[in-house]
Design a protein around this motif. Structure first.
Motif, mmCIF file in Angstrom:
data_model
loop_
_atom_site.group_PDB
_atom_site.id
_atom_site.type_symbol
_atom_site.label_atom_id
_atom_site.label_comp_id
_atom_site.label_asym_id
_atom_site.label_seq_id
_atom_site.Cartn_x
_atom_site.Cartn_y
_atom_site.Cartn_z
ATOM 1 N N GLY A 19 0.827 -1.210 0.000
ATOM 2 C CA GLY A 19 0.000 0.000 0.000
ATOM 3 C C GLY A 19 0.862 1.261 0.000
ATOM 4 N N HIS A 20 1.934 1.244 0.803
ATOM 5 C CA HIS A 20 2.863 2.377 0.814
ATOM 6 C C HIS A 20 3.500 2.558 -0.564
ATOM 7 N N LEU A 21 3.953 1.455 -1.130
ATOM 8 C CA LEU A 21 4.594 1.521 -2.450
ATOM 9 C C LEU A 21 3.619 2.044 -3.506
ATOM 10 N N ASN A 22 2.372 1.586 -3.462
ATOM 11 C CA ASN A 22 1.369 2.043 -4.430
ATOM 12 C C ASN A 22 1.151 3.552 -4.352
ATOM 13 N N HIS A 123 -6.691 3.949 -2.128
ATOM 14 C CA HIS A 123 -6.185 3.221 -0.962
ATOM 15 C C HIS A 123 -6.117 1.738 -1.316
ATOM 16 N N THR A 124 -5.034 1.083 -0.933
ATOM 17 C CA THR A 124 -4.895 -0.357 -1.172
ATOM 18 C C THR A 124 -5.644 -1.093 -0.078
ATOM 19 N N HIS A 125 -6.769 -1.697 -0.440
ATOM 20 C CA HIS A 125 -7.608 -2.378 0.550
ATOM 21 C C HIS A 125 -6.960 -3.673 1.019
ATOM 22 N N GLY A 126 -7.212 -3.999 2.282
ATOM 23 C CA GLY A 126 -6.786 -5.277 2.822
ATOM 24 C C GLY A 126 -5.392 -5.290 3.413
#
Length: 145
Positions: A19-22, A123-126
């Motif tokens: 998620g941070h990388l995305n 936001h990257t879910h999960g």
């Protein structure tokens, strides 16, 4: 000559995950120069009432090593307008999970006054550092019982 578009994003970046990388990759694709504010341990204690698992010095080194990041600064305050006064960025990037919150509605208002656009990235879910920490704590508890 076109003015360079300077982007800014912040985070704790505790237990760095996809998620941070995305967020960093997506933000960099939308600006020429990406500045990343990494929250100090003291700031995290102040607004999250907990200590990061990974110390600040290590978190900032991890973020510095990411190819999408051009500059890394300590985030010592949640005040994005104050950060703008020091960094003079054109666009603030943040995860969409904060969109519509009272805190970010105020951030948008404060930054509009100086011509800064706020862009919410998916936001990257999960996945989250909090979720990862909870899983680790549960596994540790099970191992000791």
């Amino acid at each position: 000559m076109k003015e360079q578009l300077i982007g800014y994003t912040t985070g704790v970046f505790d237990m760095f995950h996809i998620g941070h990388l995305n967020i960093l990759k997506n933000a960099k694709s939308r600006c020429d120069h990406l500045i990343v504010g990494v929250s100090t341990d003291e700031l995290v204690k102040q607004y999250k009432n907990k200590k990061p698992i990974i110390p600040f010095e290590e978190r900032i080194e991890i973020v510095k090593a990411i190819k999408y990041v051009d500059e890394v600064v300590p985030q010592i305050s949640m005040d994005k307008r104050q950060a703008w006064e020091n960094l003079h960025y054109n666009v603030l990037f943040h995860g969409s999970d904060w969109k519509g919150s009272a805190m970010y509605d105020k951030v948008i208002q404060d930054l509009e006054e100086v011509g800064v656009k706020v862009v919410f990235l998916p936001h990257t879910h999960g996945v989250s550092s909090t979720l990862l920490a909870d899983v680790l704590y549960k596994q540790q508890a099970e191992e000791f019982h």
